[in-house]
Design a protein around this motif. Structure first.
Motif, PDB file in Angstrom:
ATOM      1  N   GLU A  98       3.706   3.261  12.971  1.00 28.69           N
ATOM      2  CA  GLU A  98       4.323   3.313  11.564  1.00 28.69           C
ATOM      3  C   GLU A  98       3.175   3.335  10.551  1.00 28.69           C
ATOM      4  O   GLU A  98       2.248   2.547  10.525  1.00 28.69           O
ATOM      5  N   TRP A  99       2.838   4.571   9.933  1.00 26.64           N
ATOM      6  CA  TRP A  99       1.880   4.995   9.122  1.00 26.64           C
ATOM      7  C   TRP A  99       2.370   4.375   7.582  1.00 26.64           C
ATOM      8  O   TRP A  99       3.294   4.866   7.214  1.00 26.64           O
ATOM      9  N   SER A 100       1.690   3.541   7.134  1.00 28.27           N
ATOM     10  CA  SER A 100       1.848   3.245   5.713  1.00 28.27           C
ATOM     11  C   SER A 100       1.016   3.699   4.621  1.00 28.27           C
ATOM     12  O   SER A 100      -0.365   3.942   5.034  1.00 28.27           O
ATOM     13  N   ALA A 101       1.188   3.728   3.436  1.00 34.00           N
ATOM     14  CA  ALA A 101       0.151   3.816   2.223  1.00 34.00           C
ATOM     15  C   ALA A 101       0.430   2.942   1.086  1.00 34.00           C
ATOM     16  O   ALA A 101       1.725   2.833   0.897  1.00 34.00           O
ATOM     17  N   LEU A 102      -0.734   2.487   0.551  1.00 28.81           N
ATOM     18  CA  LEU A 102      -0.406   1.767  -0.790  1.00 28.81           C
ATOM     19  C   LEU A 102      -0.353   2.571  -1.914  1.00 28.81           C
ATOM     20  O   LEU A 102      -0.989   3.473  -2.114  1.00 28.81           O
ATOM     21  N   THR A 129      -6.246   0.994  19.821  1.00 29.38           N
ATOM     22  CA  THR A 129      -6.278  -0.557  19.731  1.00 29.38           C
ATOM     23  C   THR A 129      -4.665  -0.827  20.407  1.00 29.38           C
ATOM     24  O   THR A 129      -4.128  -1.864  20.872  1.00 29.38           O
ATOM     25  N   GLY A 130      -3.524   0.087  20.087  1.00 31.14           N
ATOM     26  CA  GLY A 130      -2.238  -0.189  20.500  1.00 31.14           C
ATOM     27  C   GLY A 130      -1.415  -0.857  19.432  1.00 31.14           C
ATOM     28  O   GLY A 130      -0.203  -1.188  19.497  1.00 31.14           O
ATOM     29  N   VAL A 131      -1.959  -1.027  18.117  1.00 26.70           N
ATOM     30  CA  VAL A 131      -1.266  -1.621  16.870  1.00 26.70           C
ATOM     31  C   VAL A 131      -0.148  -0.676  16.648  1.00 26.70           C
ATOM     32  O   VAL A 131      -0.312   0.570  16.654  1.00 26.70           O
ATOM     33  N   ARG A 132       1.020  -1.374  16.171  1.00 25.45           N
ATOM     34  CA  ARG A 132       2.164  -0.479  15.759  1.00 25.45           C
ATOM     35  C   ARG A 132       2.268   0.054  14.418  1.00 25.45           C
ATOM     36  O   ARG A 132       2.857   0.934  14.285  1.00 25.45           O
ATOM     37  N   ARG A 133       1.376  -0.906  13.829  1.00 19.35           N
ATOM     38  CA  ARG A 133       1.458  -0.352  12.259  1.00 19.35           C
ATOM     39  C   ARG A 133       0.279  -0.186  11.477  1.00 19.35           C
ATOM     40  O   ARG A 133      -0.692  -1.015  11.682  1.00 19.35           O
ATOM     41  N   ILE A 134       0.067   0.809  10.711  1.00 16.95           N
ATOM     42  CA  ILE A 134      -1.303   1.181  10.266  1.00 16.95           C
ATOM     43  C   ILE A 134      -1.040   1.339   8.826  1.00 16.95           C
ATOM     44  O   ILE A 134      -0.551   2.451   8.741  1.00 16.95           O
ATOM     45  N   GLU A 135      -2.013   0.756   8.077  1.00 18.63           N
ATOM     46  CA  GLU A 135      -2.178   1.393   6.575  1.00 18.63           C
ATOM     47  C   GLU A 135      -3.183   2.394   6.424  1.00 18.63           C
ATOM     48  O   GLU A 135      -4.442   2.270   6.764  1.00 18.63           O
ATOM     49  N   ALA A 136      -2.751   3.524   6.311  1.00 18.02           N
ATOM     50  CA  ALA A 136      -3.644   4.777   6.326  1.00 18.02           C
ATOM     51  C   ALA A 136      -4.642   4.807   5.200  1.00 18.02           C
ATOM     52  O   ALA A 136      -5.729   5.028   5.261  1.00 18.02           O
ATOM     53  N   THR A 137      -3.989   4.601   4.110  1.00 17.43           N
ATOM     54  CA  THR A 137      -4.655   5.018   2.857  1.00 17.43           C
ATOM     55  C   THR A 137      -3.959   4.432   1.572  1.00 17.43           C
ATOM     56  O   THR A 137      -3.069   3.818   1.691  1.00 17.43           O
ATOM     57  N   ALA A 138      -4.486   4.758   0.449  1.00 13.08           N
ATOM     58  CA  ALA A 138      -3.845   4.400  -0.834  1.00 13.08           C
ATOM     59  C   ALA A 138      -3.631   5.631  -1.758  1.00 13.08           C
ATOM     60  O   ALA A 138      -4.703   6.524  -1.921  1.00 13.08           O
ATOM     61  N   PHE A 139      -2.776   5.897  -2.370  1.00 10.68           N
ATOM     62  CA  PHE A 139      -2.591   6.903  -3.195  1.00 10.68           C
ATOM     63  C   PHE A 139      -2.590   6.424  -4.583  1.00 10.68           C
ATOM     64  O   PHE A 139      -1.563   5.854  -5.354  1.00 10.68           O
ATOM     65  N   VAL A 140      -3.983   6.351  -5.217  1.00 10.61           N
ATOM     66  CA  VAL A 140      -4.328   5.783  -6.517  1.00 10.61           C
ATOM     67  C   VAL A 140      -5.378   6.264  -7.143  1.00 10.61           C
ATOM     68  O   VAL A 140      -5.698   7.565  -6.486  1.00 10.61           O
ATOM     69  N   SER A 141      -5.656   6.125  -8.082  1.00 18.57           N
ATOM     70  CA  SER A 141      -6.391   6.899  -9.018  1.00 18.57           C
ATOM     71  C   SER A 141      -7.760   7.164  -8.235  1.00 18.57           C
ATOM     72  O   SER A 141      -8.590   6.066  -8.152  1.00 18.57           O
ATOM     73  N   PRO A 142      -8.271   8.444  -7.952  1.00 17.34           N
ATOM     74  CA  PRO A 142      -9.626   8.619  -7.472  1.00 17.34           C
ATOM     75  C   PRO A 142     -10.641   8.265  -8.204  1.00 17.34           C
ATOM     76  O   PRO A 142     -11.653   7.839  -7.588  1.00 17.34           O
TER      77      PRO A 142
END
Lengths: 308, 308
Positions: free
Chosen positions: B78-82, B42-55
């Motif tokens: 710019e990849w981020s994670a919660l 899509t060309g979006v510059r920032r993407i929240e990839a996943t979350a590092f939380v309790s499985p």
């Protein structure tokens, strides 16, 4: 008091009984009356009761006279009906209506498909309709359909919509409404068109009518208010749009519009709980899920009157 | 050039892979990668990839490391994670992420239900998380959940949200995001809160995150932009919200936000057709209809770049 940037009041017209129902499978007149009464209970001050159009073209409006008679027995509401021709205006006036909406498509493609007349021909008919309506002391609104886009002709040139608005007023329209017939406009385009109309016509009484087909209807309504529009059409449940036609979506939902106007301290006269109840009635009477997210989710609990 | 009253650019963060998927039945990592690649296109510059939380708590995010590894192999985003705890931040950093979102609920009710900590305790943990993130040269965003309303505590006092924002910044947050966790806010309340935060914190880099649960999410996003927010979260297809939980609704749909920003001439870097294609991919991979009206209706045909 309303929040900064918001009008003190917004004049909402409930259109579920006409625009909402016209592409649904016809429901009984009794069911319509039930919905009509639920809508009256919301406190809304203006209600579009029905349309005086060809029963062959729009079977769902075949009982226009009967619905109008019932509606006009209820005081405290400005009842209106939509017409698409001088003959329809005559029928509406004969049925006792005194606020008549005549729809003119700004784009020839939609105008020809809808009423088999060009925009010019539809504009020319305003004279006769205005004479009919004013002859009984009534009030004529011209709704400019495809004000932003036409499903056949593409984007409607701004000059074309403005020209229809100007001529409608010259020919006797007491008020105007810009219709986003296919739900394609968006906030920036709303502001551009409203400003263009006002720059030519001056401080005209201007309404707007949005569908939520691209998810931007409520945002467009907010933009219209910013640009000076004070009359908005809305439909309980977001009624309108055929559930069997992929892609169709209804009018902006009255309860969603009200939700944000209440938060902004804008007076509408509508009661949130009664409006949600009317939306639930519409869903029950139609027998299929409606579009409104708020109807699905329910309102939030909050102290009344608080807009923090 | 953007239309009057609109920012020149809006920094969109795509959250379908995290907020969108977290309450869905888990899909395979392969399916996630497929969606991830459609989103990159899509060309979006920032993407929240996943979350590092309790499985255990969030099974849909159990493959966080694997998704992160794949994501970080793709440049130009710019990849981020919660994360929801210092341990989560450590995991995210170890997986190679350098933009970390730590979520703090401004309301105790939601905070206790979500992470078994009060707001105070969650705020106190920022120190350790900031140390972890900054220790590897990363960037910390604090997302303030229930910034407007809590499903348990009702409306969140403005002073409480502002206090969390202030302390988050003092403790090392590089940027802040106001989260409308349960989709209850509306334009007037958005402007009030954003102005309150800015009056205390000055010209802070402020993002906002809206759900469309009451149909007002897109209108709230427009209001946030008016109030000076320049970063918005959105999710292709309006993903998020469980189809089996009556009342839930997803994030604002990226394609609907883009639709109106394109009309306003606001730069996002996203391509409309690719965004609609990513929404269609999400719908196919999830196997049930998504919320987006635009996905259902399709865009309108129009000359590119035109915003009349």
């Amino acid at each position: 008091m309303s929040a900064a940037g918001w009008p003190a009041a917004v004049d909402v017209r409930e259109v579920a009984l006409r625009d909402g129902l016209q592409i649904e499978q016809p429901i009984s007149t009794g069911a319509k009356i039930e919905l009509l009464e639920a809508i009256v209970a919301t406190g809304v001050r203006r209600i579009e009761a029905t349309a005086f159009v060809s029963p062959r073209a729009v079977p769902a409006m075949a009982d226009a006279e009967e619905v109008a008679t019932h509606a006009l027995g209820i005081d405290g509401v400005e009842w209106s009906a939509l017409v698409a021709s001088p003959g329809g205006a005559r029928r509406a006036v004969d049925a006792g209506l005194r606020t008549i909406e005549y729809v003119v498509s700004a784009a020839d493609g939609h105008s020809l498909a809808n009423v088999r007349r060009t925009t010019e021909e539809a504009v020319a008919a305003i004279d006769e309709i205005a004479a009919t309506v004013h002859g009984v002391g009534g009030r004529l609104e011209v709704i400019i359909a495809t004000a932003w886009d036409c499903p056949f002709d593409g984007p409607t040139p701004i000059a074309r919509t403005v020209s229809v608005a100007r001529r409608a007023r010259e020919r006797g329209a007491d008020q105007l409404c810009l219709g986003d017939t296919i739900g394609t406009t968006s906030p920036a385009r709303v502001i551009t068109l409203v400003e263009a109309v006002r720059s030519v016509l001056g401080p005209v009484d201007l309404g707007a009518h949005f569908h939520n087909t691209r998810g931007t209807g409520i945002a467009s309504a907010c933009a219209a208010l910013q640009a000076g529009v004070t009359r908005l059409d809305a439909s309980v449940g977001g009624l309108g749009g055929c559930p069997f036609a992929p892609g169709a979506s209804g009018n902006i939902a009255t309860e969603e519009l009200l939700y944000l106007l209440d938060d902004a301290g804008v007076d509408t006269g509508l009661d949130a709980a009664a409006t949600l109840a009317a939306a639930a009635s519409a869903q029950r009477l139609l027998g299929h899920p409606l579009e409104s997210n708020l109807l699905r989710a329910g309102g939030r609990s909050r102290p009344r009157g608080r807009a923090d």
